[in-house]
Motif scaffolding. Structure first.
Motif, PDB file in Angstrom:
ATOM      1  N   ALA A   1      -6.011   8.946   6.717  1.00  0.00           N
ATOM      2  CA  ALA A   1      -6.561   8.107   5.652  1.00  0.00           C
ATOM      3  C   ALA A   1      -7.641   8.858   4.886  1.00  0.00           C
ATOM      4  O   ALA A   1      -7.721   8.773   3.655  1.00  0.00           O
ATOM      5  CB  ALA A   1      -7.116   6.811   6.239  1.00  0.00           C
ATOM      6  N   GLN A   2      -8.462   9.613   5.616  1.00  0.00           N
ATOM      7  CA  GLN A   2      -9.512  10.397   4.960  1.00  0.00           C
ATOM      8  C   GLN A   2      -8.891  11.495   4.112  1.00  0.00           C
ATOM      9  O   GLN A   2      -9.339  11.763   3.001  1.00  0.00           O
ATOM     10  CB  GLN A   2     -10.444  11.011   6.011  1.00  0.00           C
ATOM     11  CG  GLN A   2     -11.259  10.003   6.787  1.00  0.00           C
ATOM     12  CD  GLN A   2     -12.167   9.182   5.881  1.00  0.00           C
ATOM     13  OE1 GLN A   2     -12.831   9.733   4.995  1.00  0.00           O
ATOM     14  NE2 GLN A   2     -12.164   7.869   6.062  1.00  0.00           N
ATOM     15  N   ILE A   3      -7.871  12.118   4.639  1.00  0.00           N
ATOM     16  CA  ILE A   3      -7.197  13.179   3.886  1.00  0.00           C
ATOM     17  C   ILE A   3      -6.561  12.602   2.624  1.00  0.00           C
ATOM     18  O   ILE A   3      -6.693  13.158   1.535  1.00  0.00           O
ATOM     19  CB  ILE A   3      -6.137  13.874   4.767  1.00  0.00           C
ATOM     20  CG1 ILE A   3      -6.817  14.633   5.904  1.00  0.00           C
ATOM     21  CG2 ILE A   3      -5.271  14.808   3.951  1.00  0.00           C
ATOM     22  CD1 ILE A   3      -5.862  15.203   6.946  1.00  0.00           C
ATOM     23  N   ALA A   4      -5.913  11.458   2.786  1.00  0.00           N
ATOM     24  CA  ALA A   4      -5.198  10.858   1.659  1.00  0.00           C
ATOM     25  C   ALA A   4      -6.145  10.450   0.535  1.00  0.00           C
ATOM     26  O   ALA A   4      -5.759  10.434  -0.631  1.00  0.00           O
ATOM     27  CB  ALA A   4      -4.392   9.655   2.140  1.00  0.00           C
TER      28      ALA A   4
ATOM     29  N   GLY B   1      -2.865   9.110  -5.499  1.00  0.00           N
ATOM     30  CA  GLY B   1      -1.495   8.633  -5.536  1.00  0.00           C
ATOM     31  C   GLY B   1      -0.718   8.850  -4.255  1.00  0.00           C
ATOM     32  O   GLY B   1       0.459   8.520  -4.182  1.00  0.00           O
ATOM     33  N   ARG B   2      -1.358   9.396  -3.258  1.00  0.00           N
ATOM     34  CA  ARG B   2      -0.689   9.608  -1.975  1.00  0.00           C
ATOM     35  C   ARG B   2      -1.283   8.678  -0.921  1.00  0.00           C
ATOM     36  O   ARG B   2      -2.474   8.417  -0.929  1.00  0.00           O
ATOM     37  CB  ARG B   2      -0.842  11.051  -1.499  1.00  0.00           C
ATOM     38  CG  ARG B   2      -0.307  12.094  -2.471  1.00  0.00           C
ATOM     39  CD  ARG B   2       1.197  11.974  -2.630  1.00  0.00           C
ATOM     40  NE  ARG B   2       1.734  13.076  -3.418  1.00  0.00           N
ATOM     41  CZ  ARG B   2       3.022  13.194  -3.724  1.00  0.00           C
ATOM     42  NH1 ARG B   2       3.898  12.288  -3.346  1.00  0.00           N
ATOM     43  NH2 ARG B   2       3.447  14.215  -4.439  1.00  0.00           N
TER      44      ARG B   2
ATOM     45  N   ASP C   1       0.086   2.661  -8.667  1.00  0.00           N
ATOM     46  CA  ASP C   1      -0.567   3.954  -8.882  1.00  0.00           C
ATOM     47  C   ASP C   1      -0.074   5.028  -7.926  1.00  0.00           C
ATOM     48  O   ASP C   1      -0.654   6.111  -7.848  1.00  0.00           O
ATOM     49  CB  ASP C   1      -2.087   3.808  -8.746  1.00  0.00           C
ATOM     50  CG  ASP C   1      -2.497   3.275  -7.385  1.00  0.00           C
ATOM     51  OD1 ASP C   1      -1.722   2.487  -6.804  1.00  0.00           O
ATOM     52  OD2 ASP C   1      -3.576   3.644  -6.893  1.00  0.00           O
ATOM     53  N   LEU C   2       0.986   4.742  -7.201  1.00  0.00           N
ATOM     54  CA  LEU C   2       1.485   5.743  -6.263  1.00  0.00           C
ATOM     55  C   LEU C   2       2.210   6.859  -6.993  1.00  0.00           C
ATOM     56  O   LEU C   2       2.925   6.635  -7.957  1.00  0.00           O
ATOM     57  CB  LEU C   2       2.437   5.100  -5.248  1.00  0.00           C
ATOM     58  CG  LEU C   2       1.791   4.236  -4.174  1.00  0.00           C
ATOM     59  CD1 LEU C   2       2.856   3.657  -3.258  1.00  0.00           C
ATOM     60  CD2 LEU C   2       0.773   5.024  -3.375  1.00  0.00           C
TER      61      LEU C   2
ATOM     62  N   ILE D   1       0.818  -1.210   0.000  1.00  0.00           N
ATOM     63  CA  ILE D   1       0.000   0.000   0.000  1.00  0.00           C
ATOM     64  C   ILE D   1       0.854   1.263   0.000  1.00  0.00           C
ATOM     65  O   ILE D   1       0.572   2.230  -0.707  1.00  0.00           O
ATOM     66  CB  ILE D   1      -0.956   0.003   1.214  1.00  0.00           C
ATOM     67  CG1 ILE D   1      -2.062  -1.030   0.994  1.00  0.00           C
ATOM     68  CG2 ILE D   1      -1.570   1.368   1.441  1.00  0.00           C
ATOM     69  CD1 ILE D   1      -2.970  -1.228   2.185  1.00  0.00           C
ATOM     70  N   ASN D   2       1.900   1.246   0.780  1.00  0.00           N
ATOM     71  CA  ASN D   2       2.672   2.480   0.952  1.00  0.00           C
ATOM     72  C   ASN D   2       3.832   2.653  -0.019  1.00  0.00           C
ATOM     73  O   ASN D   2       4.384   3.743  -0.114  1.00  0.00           O
ATOM     74  CB  ASN D   2       3.226   2.574   2.386  1.00  0.00           C
ATOM     75  CG  ASN D   2       2.151   2.900   3.402  1.00  0.00           C
ATOM     76  OD1 ASN D   2       1.096   3.406   3.062  1.00  0.00           O
ATOM     77  ND2 ASN D   2       2.419   2.579   4.657  1.00  0.00           N
TER      78      ASN D   2
END
Length: 341
Positions: A90-93, A98-99, A64-65, A58-59
């Motif tokens: 998580a909500q902000i991201a 891509g972040r 798609d990052l 994931i990180n």
DNA sequence: AATCCGTTCAACCGCCGTCGA
DNA sequence: TTCGACGGCGGTTGAACGGAT
């Protein structure tokens, strides 16, 4: 120190991932998908726990990052979203294509947080991060609702015309919007606390509107302000917290309460939206940042981009002016040195 | 060249919510 | 209803790195 259940059953490797491990994980997931993460390490031939594999994918490994440093637009969006959502990375991201949450969190902690004056004048744009609301489980007492000094939009103005008077910055359309947004936030808090706090008219009462309509930047933080007088307690509280006149900022909740007391405002609950659950907050946040997201997705939209830059300029200029304790009006705002994302 | 120190960021830890048995 | 497995999240840690001395 207990490990996750999937890590207890086998001896797992820890620490940094090697290129070989990355390759194995990529190969497995692109071929089969991750399915149940706890079974991934075994099937992929890795001596890692499923959780570690998930995190690595994931990180770091996800195709798609978006790598590289954050753009101004992304920084502006993070600033805005953090003011709405607090530390809900998580909500902000989710609003930053891509972040990852980890990336946003690290960016905030290492870059943005650091650039906010550390002497407590104003930790961030008005934030819920230290408010106990349905949206944020973090805290505490009503005393922590909004810390003194938390709100950059409410400052004491010590210019020649309004010494010792409390003023709202009002002339920047962007900041005006931000202030309007604060009204809604305060109302959300009010609703959560059974209306123990004031209710604020929407639109903003006339007395809080700009007293003139100067250029967007020229008088943003020092002119077109509304004088509000402090009681002795507030004066004392402020003088304890900071001795630099321009830096005097007070608790907006207290300010609003005082305002209501002074002007005998009638409650106008019906004029404000009721935002009392997570979904409402998400909708509100989504609507609020839509323009930012649009621009990030379609950077060719110059108007949107300009608006974002104006927004972050406003924020950065204010931070800069506060931290330098200068009373000079910023006429040609630019992002201060060292503030580039 | 060696050491120190601050910064960055990948990774870990612990907690929580959800789901299925 | 309870319990364990699991995924997800936010806070924290520490290795790696770079600049200063």
């Amino acid at each position: 120190m207990g490990h996750h259940s999937c890590c207890n059953k086998q001896k797992v490797k820890r620490g940094l991932w090697s290129p070989e491990e990355d390759e194995k994980l990529i190969k497995y997931i692109t071929t089969y998908g991750h399915g149940c993460w706890s079974s991934v390490p075994k099937l992929a031939g890795l001596q890692r726990c499923g959780k570690s594999c998930r995190l690595r994918w994931i990180n770091y490994l996800r195709p798609d990052l978006k790598r590289g440093s954050f753009s101004h637009q992304e920084a502006a969006l993070i600033l805005e979203l953090h003011s709405i959502l607090g530390n809900r990375w998580a909500q902000i991201a989710k609003h930053l294509p891509g972040r990852t949450d980890n990336e946003v969190k690290n960016f905030w902690n290492s870059t943005m947080k650091k650039k906010i004056p550390s002497h407590g004048i104003f930790p961030s744009f008005p934030t819920f991060s230290n408010i106990h609301t349905p949206y944020n489980k973090n805290i505490g007492s009503m005393e922590s609702l909004l810390p003194i000094n938390a709100n950059p939009n409410v400052i004491l103005n010590f210019n020649h015309h309004h010494e010792d008077q409390l003023c709202y910055p009002t002339s920047s359309p962007n900041l005006q919007g931000n202030f309007h947004q604060i009204d809604t936030k305060v109302d959300m808090i009010n609703n959560h606390y059974n209306g123990n706090f004031l209710h604020i008219q929407n639109p903003i009462p006339e007395i809080l509107q700009p007293m003139s309509n100067p250029s967007p930047y020229e008088d943003t933080w020092s002119l077109g302000c509304l004088p509000l007088h402090l009681n002795q307690n507030q004066e004392n509280q402020i003088s304890k917290s900071d001795t630099t006149p321009l830096n005097k900022i007070i608790n907006p909740i207290e300010l609003m309460e005082q305002y209501v007391q002074c002007h005998d405002l009638v409650e106008l609950e019906a004029t404000l939206p009721k935002l009392v659950n997570d979904q409402s907050l998400e909708d509100y946040a989504a609507a609020k940042i839509q323009s930012y997201t649009t621009s990030i997705t379609y950077p060719q939209d110059q108007n949107m981009e300009d608006n974002q830059l104006i927004y972050i300029n406003d924020a950065l200029i204010f931070m800069s002016s506060v931290s330098s304790s200068s009373s000079q009006v910023v006429k040609n705002p630019t992002i201060p040195l060292g503030w580039e994302p």
